[in-house]
Structure formats: structure tokens, C-alpha cells
Design a protein around this motif. Structure first.
Motif, PDB file in Angstrom:
ATOM      1  N   ARG A 176       8.484   9.750 -66.344  1.00 22.09           N
ATOM      2  CA  ARG A 176       8.886  11.163 -66.303  1.00 22.09           C
ATOM      3  C   ARG A 176       9.611  11.428 -64.982  1.00 22.09           C
ATOM      4  O   ARG A 176       9.010  11.523 -63.916  1.00 22.09           O
ATOM      5  N   THR A 177      10.922  11.569 -65.075  1.00 25.02           N
ATOM      6  CA  THR A 177      11.776  11.709 -63.898  1.00 25.02           C
ATOM      7  C   THR A 177      11.357  12.872 -63.002  1.00 25.02           C
ATOM      8  O   THR A 177      11.405  12.761 -61.770  1.00 25.02           O
ATOM      9  N   ALA A 178      10.910  13.969 -63.600  1.00 26.93           N
ATOM     10  CA  ALA A 178      10.554  15.160 -62.835  1.00 26.93           C
ATOM     11  C   ALA A 178       9.374  14.925 -61.901  1.00 26.93           C
ATOM     12  O   ALA A 178       9.149  15.712 -60.977  1.00 26.93           O
ATOM     13  N   TYR A 179       8.623  13.850 -62.129  1.00 26.60           N
ATOM     14  CA  TYR A 179       7.434  13.602 -61.310  1.00 26.60           C
ATOM     15  C   TYR A 179       7.695  12.601 -60.184  1.00 26.60           C
ATOM     16  O   TYR A 179       6.844  12.395 -59.325  1.00 26.60           O
ATOM     17  N   LYS A 180       8.861  11.974 -60.173  1.00 26.52           N
ATOM     18  CA  LYS A 180       9.101  10.896 -59.210  1.00 26.52           C
ATOM     19  C   LYS A 180       9.013  11.357 -57.757  1.00 26.52           C
ATOM     20  O   LYS A 180       8.483  10.644 -56.899  1.00 26.52           O
ATOM     21  N   CYS A 181       9.524  12.540 -57.464  1.00 26.30           N
ATOM     22  CA  CYS A 181       9.469  13.046 -56.090  1.00 26.30           C
ATOM     23  C   CYS A 181       8.021  13.246 -55.659  1.00 26.30           C
ATOM     24  O   CYS A 181       7.628  12.853 -54.549  1.00 26.30           O
ATOM     25  N   THR A 182       7.216  13.853 -56.526  1.00 25.90           N
ATOM     26  CA  THR A 182       5.798  14.072 -56.222  1.00 25.90           C
ATOM     27  C   THR A 182       5.089  12.746 -56.015  1.00 25.90           C
ATOM     28  O   THR A 182       4.281  12.590 -55.089  1.00 25.90           O
ATOM     29  N   TYR A 183       5.405  11.778 -56.869  1.00 21.97           N
ATOM     30  CA  TYR A 183       4.787  10.452 -56.778  1.00 21.97           C
ATOM     31  C   TYR A 183       5.128   9.791 -55.444  1.00 21.97           C
ATOM     32  O   TYR A 183       4.248   9.228 -54.764  1.00 21.97           O
ATOM     33  N   ALA A 184       6.391   9.870 -55.033  1.00 16.94           N
ATOM     34  CA  ALA A 184       6.821   9.270 -53.773  1.00 16.94           C
ATOM     35  C   ALA A 184       6.146   9.945 -52.582  1.00 16.94           C
ATOM     36  O   ALA A 184       5.696   9.279 -51.636  1.00 16.94           O
ATOM     37  N   ARG A 185       6.076  11.262 -52.598  1.00 17.10           N
ATOM     38  CA  ARG A 185       5.431  11.993 -51.509  1.00 17.10           C
ATOM     39  C   ARG A 185       3.960  11.613 -51.392  1.00 17.10           C
ATOM     40  O   ARG A 185       3.444  11.393 -50.281  1.00 17.10           O
ATOM     41  N   ALA A 186       3.286  11.522 -52.546  1.00 13.70           N
ATOM     42  CA  ALA A 186       1.866  11.165 -52.547  1.00 13.70           C
ATOM     43  C   ALA A 186       1.661   9.732 -52.071  1.00 13.70           C
ATOM     44  O   ALA A 186       0.756   9.447 -51.277  1.00 13.70           O
ATOM     45  N   TRP A 187       2.506   8.810 -52.554  1.00 11.59           N
ATOM     46  CA  TRP A 187       2.389   7.400 -52.183  1.00 11.59           C
ATOM     47  C   TRP A 187       2.484   7.225 -50.669  1.00 11.59           C
ATOM     48  O   TRP A 187       1.646   6.561 -50.047  1.00 11.59           O
ATOM     49  N   VAL A 188       3.501   7.832 -50.078  1.00 10.85           N
ATOM     50  CA  VAL A 188       3.708   7.701 -48.637  1.00 10.85           C
ATOM     51  C   VAL A 188       2.577   8.357 -47.860  1.00 10.85           C
ATOM     52  O   VAL A 188       2.114   7.826 -46.840  1.00 10.85           O
ATOM     53  N   GLN A 189       2.100   9.505 -48.337  1.00  7.82           N
ATOM     54  CA  GLN A 189       1.003  10.190 -47.656  1.00  7.82           C
ATOM     55  C   GLN A 189      -0.238   9.320 -47.577  1.00  7.82           C
ATOM     56  O   GLN A 189      -0.871   9.208 -46.514  1.00  7.82           O
ATOM     57  N   VAL A 190      -0.602   8.707 -48.692  1.00  7.95           N
ATOM     58  CA  VAL A 190      -1.818   7.881 -48.722  1.00  7.95           C
ATOM     59  C   VAL A 190      -1.642   6.636 -47.860  1.00  7.95           C
ATOM     60  O   VAL A 190      -2.534   6.264 -47.089  1.00  7.95           O
ATOM     61  N   LYS A 191      -0.483   5.985 -47.953  1.00 11.24           N
ATOM     62  CA  LYS A 191      -0.249   4.799 -47.129  1.00 11.24           C
ATOM     63  C   LYS A 191      -0.282   5.154 -45.641  1.00 11.24           C
ATOM     64  O   LYS A 191      -0.828   4.407 -44.815  1.00 11.24           O
ATOM     65  N   HIS A 192       0.297   6.288 -45.298  1.00  8.60           N
ATOM     66  CA  HIS A 192       0.307   6.717 -43.897  1.00  8.60           C
ATOM     67  C   HIS A 192      -1.109   6.997 -43.413  1.00  8.60           C
ATOM     68  O   HIS A 192      -1.504   6.567 -42.319  1.00  8.60           O
ATOM     69  N   TYR A 193      -1.885   7.715 -44.209  1.00  5.12           N
ATOM     70  CA  TYR A 193      -3.241   8.079 -43.804  1.00  5.12           C
ATOM     71  C   TYR A 193      -4.098   6.847 -43.532  1.00  5.12           C
ATOM     72  O   TYR A 193      -4.852   6.804 -42.556  1.00  5.12           O
ATOM     73  N   TYR A 194      -3.971   5.846 -44.393  1.00  6.49           N
ATOM     74  CA  TYR A 194      -4.808   4.649 -44.263  1.00  6.49           C
ATOM     75  C   TYR A 194      -4.169   3.541 -43.426  1.00  6.49           C
ATOM     76  O   TYR A 194      -4.753   2.468 -43.268  1.00  6.49           O
ATOM     77  N   GLY A 195      -2.999   3.785 -42.892  1.00  5.58           N
ATOM     78  CA  GLY A 195      -2.362   2.798 -42.038  1.00  5.58           C
ATOM     79  C   GLY A 195      -1.928   1.543 -42.764  1.00  5.58           C
ATOM     80  O   GLY A 195      -1.930   0.446 -42.186  1.00  5.58           O
TER      81      GLY A 195
END
Length: 213
Positions: A176-195
Motif C-alpha cells: 500500500r503506497t500510501a503507507y510507505k512514508c509512515t513505515y519509513a518514519r517508524a523504521w528509522v525511529q525504532v532503529k535510532h532509539y535502539y542504536g
């Protein structure tokens, strides 16, 4: 009938309805899905992540990331996410969802049976291992595997979750193309938080999507 009497009857009705909903395992206001950071913040986070080749999968086991843990009463993490992400969810005395509906943002499908829904680890546990969790304590792995504070857990269509497997954005995105931005934002947030680190293909793919958000 006096106004005070009518108000008393109405208050009693509301209290009774709320109690009934609680008894059935659903609540008038369920916890909201954590909102990912903004695209601008995600771009900043992505720029700060370490870029590294993925670690060897040797030694990896899902058992090294204890889940699903008890969250409250009889409810574990999976059951908690099912209630959080679903609509009209009713549970039995063991906290298992007996009815409700679930919308999967990955593919836009709606399901009426909990058995058709998986709880996706946004950052797959094997991907986390490859990106730094191989060197973590068990308690930190458990925190990632059951994280309800950040957008790491999401109820989605089961076969979509299975097709994703342990892939990162270098090779997999929600259909679902409309969700890709949300998915990317969430992915980076979690990776950043956990280092956690990113590999080159993963970072390039995330950058491409985030630059268009």
C-alpha cells in the motif's frame, strides 16, 4: 421527572454500560497506536545511523528475544496489540480476542478473525540481530520484542507479515503506497532509539522514500 433524577438515571446507565464493556474485554477508549516521528526528524535520525555490513546470522534464535510477555493481568503483548489496533474487540477471560475487526495498513485489508492477523515486528528480530542486537543483553532484546511505546508492533494481515519475513526496506516495502512514508518514519525511529545500524541498500531505500514524504 426532576432534572437531578434524570441525571442520576443517565449516570447509572453510563456506568453500567462501561462496566459491561469492561467485563466483555473491550473498553470505551483503547490505547492509540504510537505515531512515528515526522519525516524531517526521520531524515535527521537516518543521517546519524551507523552504516555497516550486516552481522553474521550465526547464533541467532527468536528465543533470544523473549516474547510475548505478560503486559497486564492475563494479557500478553500480542493480545494487547490486537485490542489496541482493532475495532470493537471483545476478549474472553484468558484475554484471547473472540471478535472484532482489524485493518491492515500494509495492504488495506480488513479482517474479522484474530487468526488472520499477525503482530508484525516492524524491525524483524533477525534484522535487529544483524544490525547490532547480537551484542545486546537479553533484557534489551526483550524490550525491543515487546515495545508498545514506539511504533515497533503492528497488527497486519498474516500472510503479508510472513512474506515480509526478516527483510529490511532494501528489499521489502508495504504494498500500500500510501503507507510507505509512515513505515519509513517508524523504521528509522525504532532503529535510532535502539542504536541499530543500517546497511547501504537499506539506507538508500529509506532516503528515497523519506525525501518524498
Amino acid at each position: 421527572m426532576r432534572k437531578n433524577a434524570r441525571r442520576s438515571i443517565l449516570a447509572g446507565f453510563v456506568a453500567s454500560a462501561t462496566a459491561a464493556l469492561t467485563f466483555l474485554g473491550t473498553t470505551p477508549a483503547q490505547a492509540a497506536l504510537p505515531t512515528p516521528v515526522s519525516a524531517a526528524t526521520a531524515r535527521s535520525y537516518l543521517a546519524s545511523l551507523t552504516v555497516a555490513t550486516e552481522h553474521s546470522r550465526t547464533g541467532y534464535s527468536r528465543d533470544l528475544f523473549p516474547h510475548w510477555i505478560t503486559i497486564s493481568g492475563a494479557c500478553n503483548t500480542r493480545e494487547t496489540v490486537l485490542k489496541r489496533d482493532g475495532s470493537g474487540v471483545v476478549t474472553d477471560s484468558s484475554c484471547a480476542a473472540t471478535s472484532g475487526s482489524w485493518y491492515s495498513p500494509y495492504d488495506g485489508a480488513t479482517w474479522s478473525a484474530a487468526s488472520d492477523v499477525d503482530i508484525d515486528h516492524l524491525i524483524p528480530l533477525a534484522e535487529a540481530w544483524d544490525s547490532g542486537a547480537w551484542n545486546w543483553t537479553t533484557s534489551k532484546r526483550q524490550a525491543l520484542a515487546n515495545d508498545l511505546t514506539r511504533p515497533q508492533l503492528l497488527a497486519v494481515t498474516d500472510n503479508v507479515n510472513q512474506s515480509k519475513g526478516d527483510q529490511d526496506p532494501g528489499t521489502w516495502w508495504p504494498s500500500r503506497t500510501a503507507y510507505k512514508c509512515t513505515y519509513a518514519r517508524a523504521w528509522v525511529q525504532v532503529k535510532h532509539y535502539y542504536g541499530l545500524s543500517v546497511d547501504s541498500a537499506e539506507k538508500n531505500s529509506l532516503s528515497s522514500v523519506l525525501n518524498g514524504c
